[in-house]
Design an enzyme around this catalytic site. Structure first.
Site, PDB file in Angstrom:
ATOM      1  CB  ALA A  40      34.531  37.110  48.685  1.00  0.00           C
ATOM      2  CB  THR A  41      31.874  41.779  47.115  1.00  0.00           C
ATOM      3  OG1 THR A  41      33.175  42.245  47.458  1.00  0.00           O
ATOM      4  CG2 THR A  41      30.872  42.903  47.352  1.00  0.00           C
ATOM      5  CG  ASN A  98      41.174  42.328  54.330  1.00  0.00           C
ATOM      6  OD1 ASN A  98      40.405  42.162  55.278  1.00  0.00           O
ATOM      7  ND2 ASN A  98      41.309  43.500  53.733  1.00  0.00           N
ATOM      8  CD  GLN A 125      43.179  37.737  52.167  1.00  0.00           C
ATOM      9  OE1 GLN A 125      44.118  37.085  51.735  1.00  0.00           O
ATOM     10  NE2 GLN A 125      42.789  38.856  51.596  1.00  0.00           N
ATOM     11  CB  SER A 184      37.151  35.345  46.384  1.00  0.00           C
ATOM     12  OG  SER A 184      37.361  36.049  45.203  1.00  0.00           O
ATOM     13  CB  THR A 201      24.102  33.118  32.262  1.00  0.00           C
ATOM     14  OG1 THR A 201      22.815  33.306  31.686  1.00  0.00           O
ATOM     15  CG2 THR A 201      24.903  32.133  31.437  1.00  0.00           C
ATOM     16  CB  CYS A 241      45.680  59.251  48.847  1.00  0.00           C
ATOM     17  SG  CYS A 241      47.368  59.497  49.384  1.00  0.00           S
TER      18      CYS A 241
END
Length: 404
Positions: A73-74, A153, A181, A201, A242, A328
């Site tokens: 999906a990116t 998400n 999602q 995705s 490919t 973090c």
């Protein structure tokens, strides 16, 4: 019941055994390149790819010719946003989106901003929802694309994409949605919803990682995208490279299984999600639901536990895999940008946990999670001087803290 328990299905899903079974021959016997047109190995690989294309198209009411294979999906989001921006630059250089999108939409938009495009980030309400009227007002003669995700998400909020799609159609503006999602899990029809481009995705639907698809409308209007990758001209010239035949076969099979069992799976994961929510809220006070109370992805539960820090809480039940709303970094503990966009204060944003259940979650696992989470929260709150003050009836917002 086996430990650890997985409750992070919005991050990724395990591959369904039936999906793996469909993929296996394409690693070994059927190893052909789908672009090899001169022998039977290539023909059979191409046949498998086209069958999967039809399976993915059927999940959203599209034609198989409108499905472009990608690595995930990116990449689909990047092709949709950068590809449309480049192709229609003569028409205008304005894009509309929202601040709670996935980084795979926000970052391509910010990249375009650095290259002379104007991007409008529409505000969201306290549930993370965009007002379609704001979309209408933001559209100008320069607008070429609106990109609003279907389901968030992190907080699970579902956007009114049918309404947004109709507004875009009426204004002659292309509409893209990141449906990572919701693809194959919720009913989606690209015609009825006025969607021109849709990203999805494989690994969010019990298929493999490293494969995705982009729906690109072929008529009314015919949508064109500049390629982001060049070389070979595969996939209608939009995405060279490919093809990942085993991955594509897996994504097709995964989509087919999701659609076939959609109604029963929806009911099952909703019931498990509500069991988890009711179990926690029934036992603990000062817990807040993030995202829309009803218009949300059925398997997502994002809760903020006041007077407890999210990362500490996760350590308290480290045999349950979940996500925290804070991340973090070496220098600071940054709260989630999605929760901040909803107007949440640092106290709520830092104390949020995302639980997401799925196909292989059991009621026994949910009950175990309720017990572990509640015990951990109660223990951490016993150590919290702030919680002690609240229990004594002190309003923390009125406390004058001494300056050092």
């Amino acid at each position: 019941m086996k430990l650890p328990i997985y409750m992070d299905y919005n991050a990724t899903t395990p591959v369904d055994p039936k999906v793996l079974e469909a993929m296996l021959p394409y690693f070994k016997e059927e190893f052909g390149n789908a672009a090899s047109r001169s022998h039977s190995f290539g023909w059979r690989a191409e046949e498998a790819v086209e069958h999967a294309r039809a399976q993915v198209a059927a999940a959203i009411g599209a034609s198989p010719k409108e499905i472009i294979w990608t690595s995930g999906a990116t990449e689909s989001n990047n092709i949709a946003i950068k590809g449309v921006a480049a192709m229609y630059a003569d028409k205008g250089r304005h894009i509309i989106t929202q601040p709670t999108e996935h980084k795979a939409v926000i970052d391509p938009c910010k990249y375009l901003e650095q290259h002379g495009y104007q991007v409008t980030f529409l505000p969201v309400d306290k549930y993370g929802m965009v007002d379609p009227e704001d979309v209408r007002k933001a559209i100008t003669s320069e607008t070429v694309l609106v990109s609003i995700m279907h389901g968030n998400n992190e907080i699970g909020t579902l956007q009114p994409i049918g309404e947004i799609g109709r507004i875009c159609k009426a204004q002659g503006v292309l509409f893209h949605t990141d449906a990572c999602q919701t693809f194959a899990k919720l009913p989606i029809n690209v015609e009825e919803m006025g969607i021109d481009l849709l990203s999805c995705s494989g690994h969010k639907i019990y298929g493999p990682k490293g494969v995705g698809a982009l729906y690109v409308r072929r008529k009314n209007p015919r949508v064109r995208c500049e390629p982001v990758l060049h070389g070979g001209g595969h996939e209608r010239g939009i995405r060279s490279g490919t093809l990942n035949v085993p991955g594509i076969v897996g994504m097709g099979r995964a989509a087919e299984l999701c659609v076939r069992h959609q109604a029963e799976e929806l009911a099952r994961v909703t019931a498990l999600r509500d069991r988890l929510k009711d179990g926690i809220l029934g036992r603990l006070s000062h817990v807040y639901l993030n995202g829309h109370p009803t218009q949300r992805i059925p398997n997502n539960l994002n809760l903020s536990f006041l007077y407890v820090e999210g990362e500490s809480l996760m350590m308290g039940f480290n045999d349950i895999a979940v996500s925290s709303g804070s991340a973090c970094t070496s220098a600071s503990l940054e709260p989630s940008y999605v929760l901040k966009a909803l107007g949440l204060g640092d106290d709520l944003a830092h104390s949020s946990i995302r639980f997401s259940v799925g196909r292989f979650t059991t009621a026994e696992e949910v009950d175990y999670a309720i017990e572990r989470v509640c015990t951990a929260v109660e223990r951490l709150r016993e150590l919290s001087p702030l919680y002690e003050m609240v229990q004594e009836g002190i309003d923390l917002s009125k406390v004058q803290w001494a300056a050092h």
